[in-house]
Design a protein around this motif. Structure first.
Motif, PDB file in Angstrom:
ATOM      1  N   VAL A  16      41.653  34.158  36.065  1.00 24.63           N
ATOM      2  CA  VAL A  16      42.569  35.246  36.423  1.00 24.63           C
ATOM      3  C   VAL A  16      41.857  36.600  36.375  1.00 24.63           C
ATOM      4  O   VAL A  16      42.048  37.446  37.254  1.00 24.63           O
ATOM      5  CB  VAL A  16      43.787  35.245  35.490  1.00 24.63           C
ATOM      6  N   LEU A  17      41.027  36.817  35.364  1.00 19.66           N
ATOM      7  CA  LEU A  17      40.377  38.116  35.206  1.00 19.66           C
ATOM      8  C   LEU A  17      39.433  38.444  36.359  1.00 19.66           C
ATOM      9  O   LEU A  17      39.187  39.615  36.645  1.00 19.66           O
ATOM     10  CB  LEU A  17      39.621  38.171  33.878  1.00 19.66           C
ATOM     11  N   LEU A  18      38.907  37.438  37.016  1.00 16.13           N
ATOM     12  CA  LEU A  18      38.028  37.677  38.158  1.00 16.13           C
ATOM     13  C   LEU A  18      38.766  38.444  39.246  1.00 16.13           C
ATOM     14  O   LEU A  18      38.174  39.280  39.944  1.00 16.13           O
ATOM     15  CB  LEU A  18      37.509  36.346  38.707  1.00 16.13           C
ATOM     16  N   TYR A  19      40.056  38.188  39.385  1.00 15.75           N
ATOM     17  CA  TYR A  19      40.858  38.821  40.430  1.00 15.75           C
ATOM     18  C   TYR A  19      41.688  39.982  39.901  1.00 15.75           C
ATOM     19  O   TYR A  19      41.956  40.942  40.630  1.00 15.75           O
ATOM     20  CB  TYR A  19      41.792  37.769  41.057  1.00 15.75           C
TER      21      TYR A  19
ATOM     22  N   PRO B 255      51.663  40.166  41.625  1.00 12.97           N
ATOM     23  CA  PRO B 255      52.013  38.921  42.326  1.00 12.97           C
ATOM     24  C   PRO B 255      50.956  38.475  43.318  1.00 12.97           C
ATOM     25  O   PRO B 255      50.701  37.272  43.474  1.00 12.97           O
ATOM     26  CB  PRO B 255      53.333  39.275  43.030  1.00 12.97           C
ATOM     27  N   ILE B 256      50.338  39.439  44.000  1.00  9.41           N
ATOM     28  CA  ILE B 256      49.282  39.101  44.951  1.00  9.41           C
ATOM     29  C   ILE B 256      48.053  38.587  44.220  1.00  9.41           C
ATOM     30  O   ILE B 256      47.418  37.607  44.624  1.00  9.41           O
ATOM     31  CB  ILE B 256      48.912  40.329  45.809  1.00  9.41           C
ATOM     32  N   VAL B 257      47.702  39.253  43.123  1.00  6.44           N
ATOM     33  CA  VAL B 257      46.559  38.822  42.318  1.00  6.44           C
ATOM     34  C   VAL B 257      46.751  37.390  41.826  1.00  6.44           C
ATOM     35  O   VAL B 257      45.852  36.544  41.928  1.00  6.44           O
ATOM     36  CB  VAL B 257      46.349  39.782  41.127  1.00  6.44           C
ATOM     37  N   PHE B 258      47.929  37.112  41.280  1.00  7.02           N
ATOM     38  CA  PHE B 258      48.195  35.775  40.761  1.00  7.02           C
ATOM     39  C   PHE B 258      48.223  34.735  41.873  1.00  7.02           C
ATOM     40  O   PHE B 258      47.798  33.593  41.676  1.00  7.02           O
ATOM     41  CB  PHE B 258      49.521  35.760  40.004  1.00  7.02           C
ATOM     42  N   ALA B 259      48.733  35.122  43.054  1.00  9.86           N
ATOM     43  CA  ALA B 259      48.765  34.175  44.164  1.00  9.86           C
ATOM     44  C   ALA B 259      47.356  33.811  44.623  1.00  9.86           C
ATOM     45  O   ALA B 259      47.060  32.644  44.924  1.00  9.86           O
ATOM     46  CB  ALA B 259      49.573  34.755  45.324  1.00  9.86           C
ATOM     47  N   VAL B 260      46.479  34.811  44.669  1.00  7.66           N
ATOM     48  CA  VAL B 260      45.088  34.535  45.043  1.00  7.66           C
ATOM     49  C   VAL B 260      44.416  33.654  43.990  1.00  7.66           C
ATOM     50  O   VAL B 260      43.695  32.700  44.315  1.00  7.66           O
ATOM     51  CB  VAL B 260      44.310  35.852  45.232  1.00  7.66           C
ATOM     52  N   ALA B 261      44.656  33.971  42.715  1.00  5.24           N
ATOM     53  CA  ALA B 261      44.086  33.157  41.645  1.00  5.24           C
ATOM     54  C   ALA B 261      44.588  31.718  41.720  1.00  5.24           C
ATOM     55  O   ALA B 261      43.822  30.764  41.503  1.00  5.24           O
ATOM     56  CB  ALA B 261      44.426  33.767  40.284  1.00  5.24           C
TER      57      ALA B 261
END
Length: 460
Positions: A147-150, A134-140
């Motif tokens: 998305v893959l960068l994060y 969820p944090i990864v997607f929120a930053v993206a």
């Protein structure tokens, strides 16, 4: 399968395994057959081809399927609930904006990866990934980048910690089989993890993001929000506390395992059993979900019916993840029950390679053949332990061999590995894309980890 023994030699077993993997790739990539159906079908065909008694085939398949789901389904389901509560409450967005403000937009992938490294010390790969996504997607979503960068730095951080560093079960078991010093294995594991994470997580993440620049808008996803502003979002400290709760509980369990392996605590004590139960991944996530329901739901004015709908909405999207992951475990279970592991171990054990290289090669072949990193690591360590003990190596060299064996166990995650399907489906990638991103990453992680362990072996 009492009384049955495999009569096929290593060569035909290896050919059958290679043919099964090729068939999976053809059915999924060329004919677009659903991965769940493909894995079940190929598992059945492989069981017949390897000569498993027909009366035991269904039991073997169900055993592999159920054994995998027992460890994955609860974690994915509870993790999805926790992630949905964090996302729905606005907590993921609040935390993402705070991270961006502190670290800066350019260093956001590295910041996510470092946070995952810290969380990955006590948390298993799959549990940590579903909590962090969820944090990864929120930053993206906040930065609008691929998305893959994060996602790649975070996924790699959890993978590297799980494979190389005690107190995770694989390296702890290998440490005990080799008779290595747990503290030295931990130190060497961390030394190997840091450059491996940066090279195969952060830098490889940049490469994959350029090749596959899909965003949240194009991928959908389990934790994706609807984009509407959230009223009364939680404070960032509350979100961090909710995220740290499962980590603290699991750290309690893994810390006790670490002390047990070192002989510092008595595992027969009642208090030890209670604490290890509370700190198990599934129970820790259950407690965390219940706390999240209170602090991210009830205290923000959400009523019981609304909260029930929120957590229920998190389960539908993960059905495919759970079933495909279980089917991947079914395929790996069939390969293991067929006797291919014993046959390959016997052949590779007679090659006459240097012990550290032989341990790595055996772990690599076992990993590619049957998918489970833990099985590959334990099998290779069990096979090589007598030779390592007789060689008279120093404590540091034995620890380096332990880490090198662990590096072999992560090589080339592909269609017979439940983690392959977990990562691919959680990031909504097709099989071809997962092979070109995650499989390559796992190969790089394995090779770099082995090179680091080998260099330390020569020095120590």
């Amino acid at each position: 399968m009492e009384g049955w023994s495999q009569t096929l030699g290593a060569a035909p077993l290896l050919a059958i395994a290679a043919g099964a993997v090729a068939l999976i790739l053809v059915l999924v990539i060329r004919f677009k057959l659903h991965a769940f159906l493909t894995l079940v079908l190929v598992s059945l065909l492989t069981a017949f081809a390897t000569g498993i008694p027909s009366g035991s085939i269904v039991d073997v398949m169900l055993g592999g399927f159920g054994g995998t789901l027992a460890s994955v389904a609860l974690l994915v389901g509870l993790g999805a609930m926790l992630g949905k509560l964090i996302e729905h409450s606005g907590g993921a967005t609040v935390l993402a904006e705070t991270m961006i403000r502190i670290f800066g937009e350019k260093r956001a992938p590295l910041a996510l990866g470092v946070a995952s490294l810290l969380m990955g010390f006590p948390m298993f790969f799959d549990a940590g990934l579903v909590v962090m996504l969820p944090i990864v997607f929120a930053v993206a979503a906040r930065l609008g980048g691929p998305v893959l960068l994060y996602a790649m730095p975070s996924a790699v951080a959890f993978s590297a910690m799980h494979v190389f560093v005690p107190p995770h079960p694989g390296p702890v078991t290998a440490t005990e089989l080799y008779g290595a010093n747990l503290g030295i294995v931990l130190l060497i594991g961390l030394v190997c993890v840091i450059p491996t994470f940066y090279l195969t997580g952060v830098l490889w993440g940049r490469v994959t993001a350029r090749k596959f620049p899909f965003t949240l808008e194009t991928m959908g996803g389990i934790f994706g929000g609807d984009g509407e502003p959230v009223a009364n979002p939680p404070k960032v400290g509350t979100v961090i506390a909710v995220l740290l709760l499962p980590m603290a509980l699991i750290f309690l369990n893994t810390g006790l395992d670490f002390l047990r392996a070192a002989g510092a605590v008595d595992e027969s004590a009642v208090w030890y059993g209670v604490l290890t139960t509370l700190g198990s991944s599934a129970v820790a996530l259950l407690i965390s979900v219940l706390v999240a329901l209170l602090v991210l739901g009830s205290r923000r004015g959400e009523n019981g019916s609304a909260l029930e709908k929120i957590v229920d909405s998190s389960l539908g999207p993960i059905c495919s993840v759970v079933l495909i992951t279980g089917a991947g475990g079914m395929f790996g279970g069939v390969l293991r029950s067929s006797g291919i592991g014993d046959a390959l171990s016997g052949v590779l054990g007679d090659l006459g390679l240097p012990l550290i290289l032989a341990a790595y090669v055996i772990a690599v072949v076992m990993r590619v053949a049957q998918g489970s990193a833990t099985v590959a690591l334990v099998t290779a360590a069990g096979l090589m332990a007598p030779a390592v003990e007789a060689a008279g190596y120093s404590a540091g060299q034995i620890a380096a061999i332990t880490v090198a064996t662990a590096a072999g166990s992560v090589f080339a995650s592909h269609v017979n590995d439940s983690g392959f399907w977990l990562v691919g489906r959680l990031l909504n990638m097709d099989v071809a894309t997962t092979l070109r991103t995650w499989t390559v990453q796992q190969t790089l992680e394995s090779v770099i980890g082995f090179v680091m362990a080998g260099a330390l072996f020569l020095i120590l």
